[in-house]
Motif scaffolding. Structure first.
Motif, PDB file in Angstrom:
ATOM      1  N   VAL A 309       0.850  -1.194   0.000  1.00 27.94           N
ATOM      2  CA  VAL A 309       0.000   0.000   0.000  1.00 27.94           C
ATOM      3  C   VAL A 309       0.881   1.238   0.000  1.00 27.94           C
ATOM      4  N   SER A 310       0.517   2.204  -0.824  1.00 27.41           N
ATOM      5  CA  SER A 310       1.179   3.515  -0.837  1.00 27.41           C
ATOM      6  C   SER A 310       0.146   4.553  -0.418  1.00 27.41           C
ATOM      7  N   ILE A 311       0.277   5.023   0.813  1.00 30.19           N
ATOM      8  CA  ILE A 311      -0.700   5.963   1.362  1.00 30.19           C
ATOM      9  C   ILE A 311      -0.266   7.381   1.012  1.00 30.19           C
ATOM     10  N   GLN A 312      -1.151   8.117   0.352  1.00 25.48           N
ATOM     11  CA  GLN A 312      -0.867   9.493  -0.065  1.00 25.48           C
ATOM     12  C   GLN A 312      -1.360  10.436   1.035  1.00 25.48           C
ATOM     13  N   THR A 313      -0.418  11.080   1.726  1.00 19.14           N
ATOM     14  CA  THR A 313      -0.787  11.877   2.896  1.00 19.14           C
ATOM     15  C   THR A 313      -0.942  13.363   2.598  1.00 19.14           C
ATOM     16  N   GLU A 314      -0.117  13.917   1.701  1.00 21.96           N
ATOM     17  CA  GLU A 314      -0.163  15.354   1.436  1.00 21.96           C
ATOM     18  C   GLU A 314       0.402  15.640   0.053  1.00 21.96           C
ATOM     19  N   THR A 315      -0.135  16.645  -0.606  1.00 15.35           N
ATOM     20  CA  THR A 315       0.347  17.052  -1.931  1.00 15.35           C
ATOM     21  C   THR A 315       0.717  18.532  -1.915  1.00 15.35           C
ATOM     22  N   ARG A 316       1.885  18.853  -2.477  1.00  9.07           N
ATOM     23  CA  ARG A 316       2.308  20.244  -2.646  1.00  9.07           C
ATOM     24  C   ARG A 316       2.582  20.498  -4.123  1.00  9.07           C
ATOM     25  N   HIS A 317       2.173  21.679  -4.579  1.00  2.19           N
ATOM     26  CA  HIS A 317       2.245  21.996  -5.997  1.00  2.19           C
ATOM     27  C   HIS A 317       3.400  22.957  -6.296  1.00  2.19           C
ATOM     28  N   ASN A 318       4.015  22.736  -7.470  1.00  2.52           N
ATOM     29  CA  ASN A 318       5.051  23.646  -7.999  1.00  2.52           C
ATOM     30  C   ASN A 318       6.196  23.870  -7.012  1.00  2.52           C
ATOM     31  N   VAL A 319       6.799  22.768  -6.569  1.00  2.00           N
ATOM     32  CA  VAL A 319       7.933  22.865  -5.641  1.00  2.00           C
ATOM     33  C   VAL A 319       9.203  22.441  -6.368  1.00  2.00           C
ATOM     34  N   ILE A 320      10.353  22.904  -5.860  1.00  2.00           N
ATOM     35  CA  ILE A 320      11.652  22.499  -6.400  1.00  2.00           C
ATOM     36  C   ILE A 320      11.968  21.111  -5.855  1.00  2.00           C
ATOM     37  N   ALA A 321      12.344  20.205  -6.744  1.00  2.00           N
ATOM     38  CA  ALA A 321      12.578  18.818  -6.333  1.00  2.00           C
ATOM     39  C   ALA A 321      13.808  18.265  -7.027  1.00  2.00           C
ATOM     40  N   ILE A 322      14.473  17.319  -6.351  1.00  2.00           N
ATOM     41  CA  ILE A 322      15.626  16.617  -6.898  1.00  2.00           C
ATOM     42  C   ILE A 322      15.467  15.129  -6.590  1.00  2.00           C
ATOM     43  N   PRO A 323      16.216  14.255  -7.269  1.00  2.00           N
ATOM     44  CA  PRO A 323      16.163  12.823  -6.943  1.00  2.00           C
ATOM     45  C   PRO A 323      16.602  12.577  -5.489  1.00  2.00           C
ATOM     46  N   ILE A 324      15.974  11.603  -4.856  1.00  2.00           N
ATOM     47  CA  ILE A 324      16.239  11.337  -3.438  1.00  2.00           C
ATOM     48  C   ILE A 324      17.694  10.977  -3.204  1.00  2.00           C
ATOM     49  N   GLN A 325      18.320  10.255  -4.160  1.00  5.20           N
ATOM     50  CA  GLN A 325      19.690   9.782  -3.934  1.00  5.20           C
ATOM     51  C   GLN A 325      20.722  10.902  -3.889  1.00  5.20           C
ATOM     52  N   CYS A 326      20.305  12.134  -4.211  1.00  6.97           N
ATOM     53  CA  CYS A 326      21.254  13.263  -4.144  1.00  6.97           C
ATOM     54  C   CYS A 326      21.570  13.643  -2.697  1.00  6.97           C
ATOM     55  N   ILE A 327      20.676  13.344  -1.770  1.00  7.74           N
ATOM     56  CA  ILE A 327      20.833  13.782  -0.387  1.00  7.74           C
ATOM     57  C   ILE A 327      21.864  12.919   0.332  1.00  7.74           C
ATOM     58  N   THR A 328      22.747  13.563   1.071  1.00 11.71           N
ATOM     59  CA  THR A 328      23.705  12.863   1.927  1.00 11.71           C
ATOM     60  C   THR A 328      23.764  13.550   3.286  1.00 11.71           C
ATOM     61  N   THR A 329      24.165  12.788   4.297  1.00  8.39           N
ATOM     62  CA  THR A 329      24.290  13.361   5.653  1.00  8.39           C
ATOM     63  C   THR A 329      25.710  13.169   6.187  1.00  8.39           C
ATOM     64  N   ARG A 330      26.681  13.131   5.295  1.00 12.47           N
ATOM     65  CA  ARG A 330      28.075  12.987   5.717  1.00 12.47           C
ATOM     66  C   ARG A 330      28.519  14.191   6.551  1.00 12.47           C
ATOM     67  N   THR A 331      29.348  13.913   7.551  1.00  8.80           N
ATOM     68  CA  THR A 331      29.800  14.989   8.449  1.00  8.80           C
ATOM     69  C   THR A 331      31.161  15.544   8.063  1.00  8.80           C
TER      70      THR A 331
END
Length: 429
Positions: A309-331
């Motif tokens: 199941v994929s539950i859709q909780t909230e929708t936002r329109h016209n936002v800046i987005a990038i692929p998820i794999q771009c995010i890192t939390t390296r220190t």
């Protein structure tokens, strides 16, 4: 044989030489990375969960009385209607119990009639003695004895009446137990599970939990029971839309809505590695599978089928987005000043952006909603930035501030990979 081995060795050497030449040609240009520009799109937050399909209404039937099943009128999968006789438990002992209670009631009524007659006699004697006592014809002791006898007789009559009421209640209970030996269907539906056979003994619910004999379910309304992690449960609301995928129907998507969210947690695993989940019920809308319904089957689903199941909780329109794999939390890309400001478990989200001189810089960003592919960036990027999307090893380990890179679009990276594969194939041939 020796000739074929020789050709294999020559081909391997040629492939290694090609890779070395390609690597040297690229070494001067820096680490090869793929880049994209942030896009503007609508993002719907998706919370994934897995579970099993079950009927919305399923009744577990256990007997109220114990005994041997002598009649079994249904089999698993049969359709039943409300009030239909499903099975019957041997009645002999319950008939005997009812007859005993009926006899005990008759005896109690006879005793009551006897007490009423005796009380009438005592009452007449008491009234006569009261008149004589008032006239002074009998002593006070004789009157007190008569009064005491009258009080005792009156209470004995009351006790006889209560005995009759108790016997009537016992008879009603015995008749109810006898009636409960016949099990009726409480609803229209299908026998989804049958756990007993004719001749088998069952235990009534008066003794612990009792024996679960069968289940009746309404297959016309189905739902998915899923476990949602405690970190996600706070974002789910009733009537949220969900996309349901059933393993038995690959490539088909059904529509559902959230109908129930558990208030109490469901803990899984040992105390050291315990996972806290909450049960969520997602009702599958009948119109989303109406084309699969036939005259023989009111639903294409069966209890216990696996579903995601994929539950859709909230929708936002016209936002800046990038692929998820771009995010890192390296220190290691953070300055010492920022590291000192962080808490013990605090993480900082960053992306690598390629500058004009083809070096990368780690930029702090703030993220928002995310779906399966993209994540919203609320702060830190513009649409003109070139954001590194891969390879994963570079983002997670090797890239640092100032690292020289060779940026490519994903299409260019795929073309280079294909060219290397073609060269390797040609050299082997």
């Amino acid at each position: 044989m020796k000739k074929s081995i020789l050709w294999i060795i020559i081909s391997a050497v040629v492939l290694i030489v090609i890779l070395i030449i390609v690597g040297r040609s690229r070494s001067g240009k820096g680490t090869s990375v793929t880049v994209v520009n942030p896009i503007v799109k609508n993002i719907t937050e998706i919370i994934p969960a897995n579970g099993k399909i079950q009927p919305v209404t399923e009744v577990k039937i256990s007997p109220d009385v114990s005994g041997e099943i002598i009649v079994l009128n249904v089999a698993e999968g049969d359709r039943v209607r409300a009030g239909q006789v499903l099975l019957q438990i041997k009645q002999d002992q319950y008939i005997s119990a009812r007859d005993r209670m009926k006899a005990a009631l008759n005896q109690a009524r006879a005793q009551l009639a006897q007490q009423e007659a005796q009380f009438t006699q005592v009452e007449l004697s008491y009234n006569r003695n009261m008149s004589l006592y008032q006239q002074g014809a009998i002593s006070q002791a004789e009157f007190e004895a008569s009064s005491s006898e009258y009080s005792i007789s009156r209470e004995q009559l009351n006790a006889a009446r209560f005995h009759v009421e108790s016997s009537e209640a016992a008879l009603a209970e015995a008749e109810e137990s006898l009636a409960k030996t016949t099990i009726f269907s409480p609803m229209n539906g299908i026998v989804s599970k049958l756990d007993v056979e004719r001749g088998e003994r069952v235990v009534g619910t008066s003794q612990m939990a009792g024996t679960e004999m069968l289940r009746i379910a309404n297959f016309e309304e189905m739902e998915v029971l899923v476990d949602v992690n405690e970190n996600d449960i706070v974002r789910i609301k009733q009537l949220d839309t969900a996309i349901v995928e059933v393993d038995a129907y690959p490539g088909r998507k059904f529509t559902g809505i959230v109908t129930q969210i558990a208030n109490s947690a469901k803990n899984i695993g040992s105390s050291l590695e315990q996972v806290t989940n909450f049960e969520v019920r997602v009702f599958i809308l009948t119109q989303s599978y109406s084309d699969l319904v036939t005259s023989d089957f009111s639903t294409p689903f069966r209890p216990g089928m696996s579903a995601s199941v994929s539950i859709q909780t909230e929708t936002r329109h016209n936002v800046i987005a990038i692929p998820i794999q771009c995010i890192t939390t390296r220190t290691e890309t953070l300055s010492e000043e920022i590291k000192q400001q962080l808490g013990p478990n605090e993480l900082v989200e960053q992306v690598f952006v390629v500058r004009q001189d083809n070096t990368v810089e780690a930029i702090r960003v703030k993220s928002g909603l995310q779906d399966h592919i993209h994540i919203e960036i609320t702060e830190g990027l513009t649409q003109d930035d070139r954001v590194v999307t891969g390879p994963y090893s570079a983002i997670s380990r090797t890239l640092l501030n100032g690292t020289k890179v060779e940026p490519k679009t994903e299409e260019e990276a795929k073309k280079d990979t294909k060219d290397v594969q073609i060269r390797a194939t040609i050299s082997v041939d």
